[in-house]
Design a protein around this motif. Structure first.
Motif, PDB file in Angstrom:
ATOM      1  N   SER A   1       0.841  -1.193   0.000  1.00  0.00           N
ATOM      2  CA  SER A   1       0.000   0.000   0.000  1.00  0.00           C
ATOM      3  C   SER A   1       0.878   1.246   0.000  1.00  0.00           C
ATOM      4  CB  SER A   1      -0.932   0.013   1.210  1.00  0.00           C
ATOM      5  OG  SER A   1      -0.182   0.094   2.394  1.00  0.00           O
ATOM      6  N   CYS A   2       0.315   2.324  -0.535  1.00  0.00           N
ATOM      7  CA  CYS A   2       1.033   3.593  -0.593  1.00  0.00           C
ATOM      8  C   CYS A   2       0.003   4.712  -0.712  1.00  0.00           C
ATOM      9  CB  CYS A   2       2.002   3.620  -1.770  1.00  0.00           C
ATOM     10  SG  CYS A   2       1.229   3.395  -3.385  1.00  0.00           S
ATOM     11  N   TYR A   3       0.483   5.937  -0.829  1.00  0.00           N
ATOM     12  CA  TYR A   3      -0.372   7.109  -1.000  1.00  0.00           C
ATOM     13  C   TYR A   3       0.140   7.915  -2.179  1.00  0.00           C
ATOM     14  CZ  TYR A   3      -1.946   6.076   3.710  1.00  0.00           C
ATOM     15  OH  TYR A   3      -2.456   5.457   4.815  1.00  0.00           O
ATOM     16  N   ILE A   4      -0.789   8.495  -2.928  1.00  0.00           N
ATOM     17  CA  ILE A   4      -0.419   9.416  -3.998  1.00  0.00           C
ATOM     18  C   ILE A   4      -0.809  10.808  -3.534  1.00  0.00           C
ATOM     19  CG2 ILE A   4      -0.754  10.059  -6.401  1.00  0.00           C
ATOM     20  CD1 ILE A   4      -1.424   7.110  -6.930  1.00  0.00           C
TER      21      ILE A   4
ATOM     22  N   CYS B   1       4.745   0.564  -4.982  1.00  0.00           N
ATOM     23  CA  CYS B   1       3.731   0.975  -4.030  1.00  0.00           C
ATOM     24  C   CYS B   1       3.821   0.023  -2.850  1.00  0.00           C
ATOM     25  CB  CYS B   1       2.346   0.903  -4.683  1.00  0.00           C
ATOM     26  SG  CYS B   1       0.989   1.319  -3.569  1.00  0.00           S
ATOM     27  N   ALA B   2       4.578   0.432  -1.831  1.00  0.00           N
ATOM     28  CA  ALA B   2       4.799  -0.461  -0.693  1.00  0.00           C
ATOM     29  C   ALA B   2       5.101   0.333   0.575  1.00  0.00           C
ATOM     30  CB  ALA B   2       5.950  -1.408  -0.987  1.00  0.00           C
ATOM     31  N   ASN B   3       4.818  -0.288   1.699  1.00  0.00           N
ATOM     32  CA  ASN B   3       5.166   0.229   3.022  1.00  0.00           C
ATOM     33  C   ASN B   3       4.624   1.623   3.312  1.00  0.00           C
ATOM     34  OD1 ASN B   3       6.546  -2.134   3.648  1.00  0.00           O
ATOM     35  ND2 ASN B   3       8.422  -1.381   2.704  1.00  0.00           N
ATOM     36  N   GLY B   4       3.494   1.967   2.738  1.00  0.00           N
ATOM     37  CA  GLY B   4       2.871   3.258   3.032  1.00  0.00           C
ATOM     38  C   GLY B   4       3.614   4.455   2.489  1.00  0.00           C
ATOM     39  N   GLY B   5       4.472   4.235   1.492  1.00  0.00           N
ATOM     40  CA  GLY B   5       5.233   5.331   0.897  1.00  0.00           C
ATOM     41  C   GLY B   5       4.334   6.361   0.240  1.00  0.00           C
ATOM     42  N   VAL B   6       4.859   7.573   0.087  1.00  0.00           N
ATOM     43  CA  VAL B   6       4.108   8.657  -0.538  1.00  0.00           C
ATOM     44  C   VAL B   6       4.729   8.952  -1.911  1.00  0.00           C
ATOM     45  CG1 VAL B   6       3.430  11.071  -0.363  1.00  0.00           C
ATOM     46  CG2 VAL B   6       3.504   9.647   1.691  1.00  0.00           C
TER      47      VAL B   6
ATOM     48  N   PRO C   1      -5.187   7.013  -0.993  1.00  0.00           N
ATOM     49  CA  PRO C   1      -4.636   5.713  -0.602  1.00  0.00           C
ATOM     50  C   PRO C   1      -4.752   4.702  -1.748  1.00  0.00           C
ATOM     51  CG  PRO C   1      -6.781   6.047   0.403  1.00  0.00           C
ATOM     52  CD  PRO C   1      -6.455   7.305  -0.336  1.00  0.00           C
ATOM     53  N   VAL C   2      -3.708   3.908  -1.913  1.00  0.00           N
ATOM     54  CA  VAL C   2      -3.672   2.891  -2.957  1.00  0.00           C
ATOM     55  C   VAL C   2      -3.234   1.573  -2.326  1.00  0.00           C
ATOM     56  CG1 VAL C   2      -2.554   2.164  -5.101  1.00  0.00           C
ATOM     57  CG2 VAL C   2      -3.088   4.572  -4.746  1.00  0.00           C
ATOM     58  N   THR C   3      -3.961   0.523  -2.626  1.00  0.00           N
ATOM     59  CA  THR C   3      -3.564  -0.820  -2.213  1.00  0.00           C
ATOM     60  C   THR C   3      -3.330  -1.633  -3.471  1.00  0.00           C
ATOM     61  OG1 THR C   3      -4.872  -0.683  -0.199  1.00  0.00           O
ATOM     62  CG2 THR C   3      -4.232  -2.867  -0.922  1.00  0.00           C
ATOM     63  N   SER C   4      -2.155  -2.223  -3.563  1.00  0.00           N
ATOM     64  CA  SER C   4      -1.771  -2.980  -4.745  1.00  0.00           C
ATOM     65  C   SER C   4      -1.470  -4.424  -4.361  1.00  0.00           C
ATOM     66  CB  SER C   4      -0.524  -2.338  -5.367  1.00  0.00           C
ATOM     67  OG  SER C   4       0.050  -3.176  -6.334  1.00  0.00           O
ATOM     68  N   ARG C   5      -1.929  -5.352  -5.169  1.00  0.00           N
ATOM     69  CA  ARG C   5      -1.628  -6.763  -4.905  1.00  0.00           C
ATOM     70  C   ARG C   5      -0.174  -7.095  -5.204  1.00  0.00           C
ATOM     71  NH1 ARG C   5      -6.159  -8.842  -8.758  1.00  0.00           N
ATOM     72  NH2 ARG C   5      -5.409  -6.955  -9.710  1.00  0.00           N
ATOM     73  N   THR C   6       0.414  -6.415  -6.186  1.00  0.00           N
ATOM     74  CA  THR C   6       1.772  -6.733  -6.615  1.00  0.00           C
ATOM     75  C   THR C   6       2.819  -5.771  -6.081  1.00  0.00           C
ATOM     76  OG1 THR C   6       1.599  -5.392  -8.613  1.00  0.00           O
ATOM     77  CG2 THR C   6       0.893  -7.694  -8.768  1.00  0.00           C
TER      78      THR C   6
END
Length: 109
Positions: free
Chosen positions: A30-33, A100-105, A72-77
Protein backbone atom coordinates in the motif's frame (compact mmCIF):
# COMPACT_ATOMS: atom_id res chain seq x y z
CA UNK A 1 -5.94 -43.18 -2.05
CA UNK A 2 -7.66 -40.37 -0.15
CA UNK A 3 -4.37 -39.26 1.40
CA UNK A 4 -2.75 -39.09 -2.04
CA UNK A 5 -5.53 -36.85 -3.37
CA UNK A 6 -5.26 -34.51 -0.40
CA UNK A 7 -1.50 -34.35 -0.85
CA UNK A 8 -1.81 -33.26 -4.50
CA UNK A 9 -4.48 -30.71 -3.69
CA UNK A 10 -2.18 -29.22 -1.05
CA UNK A 11 0.73 -29.16 -3.53
CA UNK A 12 -1.47 -27.38 -6.08
CA UNK A 13 -2.44 -24.60 -3.65
CA UNK A 14 1.14 -24.11 -2.47
CA UNK A 15 2.37 -23.88 -6.07
CA UNK A 16 -0.41 -21.45 -7.00
CA UNK A 17 0.52 -19.25 -4.06
CA UNK A 18 4.18 -19.21 -5.09
CA UNK A 19 3.35 -18.26 -8.67
CA UNK A 20 0.94 -15.47 -7.73
CA UNK A 21 2.38 -11.94 -8.06
CA UNK A 22 2.99 -10.52 -4.61
CA UNK A 23 5.18 -7.85 -3.08
CA UNK A 24 8.50 -8.86 -1.56
CA UNK A 25 8.40 -10.44 1.87
CA UNK A 26 8.11 -7.85 4.62
CA UNK A 27 6.48 -5.24 2.40
CA UNK A 28 2.95 -3.96 2.79
CA UNK A 29 1.44 -3.44 -0.68
CA UNK A 30 0.00 0.00 0.00
CA UNK A 31 1.03 3.59 -0.59
CA UNK A 32 -0.37 7.11 -1.00
CA UNK A 33 -0.42 9.42 -4.00
CA UNK A 34 -0.03 13.08 -3.02
CA UNK A 35 -1.40 15.89 -5.21
CA UNK A 36 1.07 18.75 -4.76
CA UNK A 37 0.03 21.83 -6.72
CA UNK A 38 -3.64 21.74 -7.64
CA UNK A 39 -6.68 19.52 -7.95
CA UNK A 40 -5.52 16.52 -9.97
CA UNK A 41 -7.26 13.61 -11.67
CA UNK A 42 -5.16 10.54 -10.88
CA UNK A 43 -5.39 7.30 -12.86
CA UNK A 44 -3.70 4.24 -11.33
CA UNK A 45 -3.04 0.95 -13.08
CA UNK A 46 -1.61 -2.09 -11.34
CA UNK A 47 1.31 -3.92 -12.95
CA UNK A 48 2.57 -7.46 -12.58
CA UNK A 49 6.15 -8.18 -11.46
CA UNK A 50 7.36 -7.91 -15.08
CA UNK A 51 5.81 -4.45 -15.55
CA UNK A 52 2.84 -5.60 -17.64
CA UNK A 53 -0.61 -4.11 -16.91
CA UNK A 54 -2.91 -6.44 -15.01
CA UNK A 55 -6.38 -7.02 -16.40
CA UNK A 56 -9.66 -6.96 -14.53
CA UNK A 57 -12.05 -4.56 -12.92
CA UNK A 58 -9.99 -4.04 -9.78
CA UNK A 59 -6.64 -3.49 -11.55
CA UNK A 60 -7.24 0.18 -12.44
CA UNK A 61 -9.00 3.09 -10.79
CA UNK A 62 -9.10 6.88 -10.77
CA UNK A 63 -10.08 9.77 -8.53
CA UNK A 64 -9.85 13.54 -8.18
CA UNK A 65 -7.41 14.54 -5.44
CA UNK A 66 -7.31 18.04 -3.94
CA UNK A 67 -3.95 19.79 -3.44
CA UNK A 68 -2.18 18.53 -0.33
CA UNK A 69 -4.48 15.49 -0.03
CA UNK A 70 -3.36 11.88 -0.31
CA UNK A 71 -5.10 9.13 -2.26
CA UNK A 72 -4.64 5.71 -0.60
CA UNK A 73 -3.67 2.89 -2.96
CA UNK A 74 -3.56 -0.82 -2.21
CA UNK A 75 -1.77 -2.98 -4.75
CA UNK A 76 -1.63 -6.76 -4.90
CA UNK A 77 1.77 -6.73 -6.61
CA UNK A 78 3.34 -3.58 -5.17
CA UNK A 79 3.91 -2.10 -8.65
CA UNK A 80 1.77 0.61 -10.25
CA UNK A 81 1.85 3.17 -13.03
CA UNK A 82 0.26 6.58 -12.58
CA UNK A 83 -1.28 8.87 -15.20
CA UNK A 84 -2.57 12.25 -14.12
CA UNK A 85 -4.29 15.36 -15.41
CA UNK A 86 -4.17 18.74 -13.67
CA UNK A 87 -7.50 20.54 -13.33
CA UNK A 88 -6.04 23.56 -15.16
CA UNK A 89 -5.02 21.53 -18.23
CA UNK A 90 -6.54 19.27 -20.86
CA UNK A 91 -3.22 17.45 -21.27
CA UNK A 92 -2.57 14.14 -19.51
CA UNK A 93 0.80 13.07 -18.14
CA UNK A 94 2.25 9.61 -17.58
CA UNK A 95 4.79 8.72 -14.91
CA UNK A 96 7.26 5.84 -14.95
CA UNK A 97 6.20 2.71 -13.05
CA UNK A 98 6.74 3.01 -9.29
CA UNK A 99 6.75 0.72 -6.28
CA UNK A 100 3.73 0.97 -4.03
CA UNK A 101 4.80 -0.46 -0.69
CA UNK A 102 5.17 0.23 3.02
CA UNK A 103 2.87 3.26 3.03
CA UNK A 104 5.23 5.33 0.90
CA UNK A 105 4.11 8.66 -0.54
CA UNK A 106 4.32 9.23 -4.30
CA UNK A 107 4.08 12.94 -5.17
CA UNK A 108 2.29 14.07 -8.32
CA UNK A 109 3.00 17.63 -9.53
Amino acid sequence: MKTSSLFWIAVFFVAAGLLHDAPALGQSPSCYILANMEKTRIFVRELDQDGNPLRGLDSEWSAWVNPGDRMPVTSRTGKIVINYQLSSSDKGFKMDPVDCANGGVIPVP
